[in-house]
Write an enzyme that holds these catalytic residues in place. Structure first.
Site, short mmCIF file in Angstrom:
data_model
loop_
_atom_site.label_atom_id
_atom_site.label_comp_id
_atom_site.label_asym_id
_atom_site.label_seq_id
_atom_site.Cartn_x
_atom_site.Cartn_y
_atom_site.Cartn_z
N HIS A 103 9.68 -26.00 5.32
CA HIS A 103 9.01 -27.21 4.82
C HIS A 103 8.42 -27.00 3.44
O HIS A 103 7.68 -27.84 2.96
CB HIS A 103 7.94 -27.64 5.83
N GLU A 121 0.81 -1.23 0.00
CA GLU A 121 0.00 0.00 0.00
C GLU A 121 0.84 1.27 0.00
O GLU A 121 0.46 2.26 -0.63
CB GLU A 121 -0.96 0.00 1.19
N LYS A 144 -14.00 0.06 -3.90
CA LYS A 144 -15.07 0.01 -2.90
C LYS A 144 -16.31 0.73 -3.42
O LYS A 144 -17.43 0.27 -3.25
CB LYS A 144 -14.61 0.65 -1.59
C1 F6R Z 1 -6.15 1.89 3.60
C2 F6R Z 1 -5.91 0.55 4.13
C3 F6R Z 1 -6.85 -0.54 3.71
C4 F6R Z 1 -8.10 -0.54 4.60
C5 F6R Z 1 -9.08 -1.60 4.18
C6 F6R Z 1 -10.29 -1.72 5.10
O1 F6R Z 1 -5.25 2.75 4.22
O2 F6R Z 1 -5.01 0.37 4.84
O3 F6R Z 1 -6.16 -1.75 3.79
O4 F6R Z 1 -7.71 -0.77 5.93
O5 F6R Z 1 -9.54 -1.32 2.88
O6 F6R Z 1 -10.85 -0.48 5.38
P1 F6R Z 1 -11.12 -0.09 6.90
O7 F6R Z 1 -9.81 -0.20 7.59
O8 F6R Z 1 -11.65 1.29 6.89
O9 F6R Z 1 -12.11 -1.10 7.40
#
Ligand code: F6R
Length: 309
Positions: free
Chosen positions: A213, A197, A303
């Site tokens: 292993h 990320e 998302k």
């Molecule tokens: C973004 C990040 C992502 C979010 C993931 C879930 O900085 O680290 O990995 O953590 O998309 O979102 P949240 O954490 O808001 O439930």
């Protein structure tokens, strides 16, 4: 907030007072969370061994969940689809539900939510998201917090080695491979996800002794062997069996492993200083590559598209 400020805030995050309320009489613990929020559950699962702990990293929940389950949903934004669906399912089963979040739908859905400060990338809030769990289950005391805070402050003023690692990886355009050791599997995975990320590079993590292993056969013989950059994460005093495995694996497979040690003599200090070191290295690699470590636009777009599809 600049991403570097998010990283250096870890020393303040570890003294967060939020505490998860743990009810009497539970038989098992289930923690739901994705990505940067899910890491808190992974860390907890590795450190808490008194009761069975399972992780939910998708929409569905295991069949055993019932009234004697403590179901903890962790989502920094509070709006992650998989986590919200899992909570709704756990509610129907009569599980005891708690949450850790900065707000969103989750805080509305779960009365008993520990609210953490807003304004961070979820993955940078790893202290805020982990501490309430560790406190709730009695895995953290003030002395430990103080020690860890000091060690993290110290790392903030000694970043050269982390920058060198970032530069080295950049120079050879290497793929980071991170080997964990017992107690540090979650942290090896955390490093992998931070490379993904922050630095926008693929990375891989696995752990001793399991890697002896399977991966071990590939370490000597894989194609493009020179394109990997190997890290091994340990405490200051790893068990002898593990030190031997690291040494012998490195010799037999003819690979150089860059050893990175945690600081301090407690599990919490060791865990969080290693998190911090990985955060810095991935940050410096991002800078070298000229990519914005804070940017997660593709994840956010995904998302959004899923929400309307
Ligand atoms: C973004 C990040 C992502 C979010 C993931 C879930 O900085 O680290 O990995 O953590 O998309 O979102 P949240 O954490 O808001 O439930």
């Amino acid at each position: 907030m600049e991403y570097i400020d998010e990283i250096t805030s870890l020393k303040n995050q570890v003294s967060f007072r939020g505490t998860l309320e743990v009810p009497e009489g539970i038989e098992n613990v289930v923690i739901a969370g994705m990505g940067g929020s899910g890491i808190a559950g992974k860390i907890f699962q590795e450190l808490y061994t008194k009761k069975p702990v399972s992780l939910v990293t998708s929409y569905d929940i295991p069949e055993f969940i019932g009234q004697k389950t403590l179901f903890v949903a962790i989502s920094y934004s509070g709006n992650t689809e998989e986590t919200i669906q899992a909570v709704n399912k756990a509610k129907k089963r009569g599980a005891q539900i708690r949450a850790i979040s900065s707000g969103g739908k989750l805080a509305e859905l779960v009365e008993n939510t520990v609210i953490v400060p807003k304004g961070f990338q979820p993955r940078s809030a790893v202290g805020y998201l982990s501490v309430p769990l560790l406190r709730g289950f009695g895995l953290l005391d003030d002395k430990d917090v103080e020690l860890t805070k000091n060690l993290l402050s110290d790392l903030d003023t000694h970043q050269t080695r982390f920058e060198e690692f970032g530069n080295d990886i950049f120079q050879n355009k290497s793929i980071p491979v991170i080997f964990g050791t017992p107690g540090l599997n979650a942290i090896a995975y955390r490093w992998k996800t931070q490379f993904n990320e922050n630095a926008k590079v693929l990375a891989y993590s696995t752990s001793f002794p399991e890697l002896n292993h399977n991966d071990t056969m590939a370490l000597e013989n894989t194609y493009r062997k020179d394109e990997f950059y190997f890290f091994v994460l340990t405490s200051r005093t790893p068990e002898k069996e593990i030190s031997n495995r690291i040494r012998i694996t490195s010799e037999l497979c003819n690979i150089e492993m860059h050893k990175v040690e945690g600081e301090g003599n407690t599990v919490f200090a060791n865990t969080f200083t290693l998190i911090h070191k990985g955060d810095y290295i991935s940050y410096f690699l991002a800078k070298k590559r000229g990519v914005d470590p804070r940017d997660v636009a593709i994840i956010e777009n995904l998302k959004r598209e899923l929400a309307v599809s």
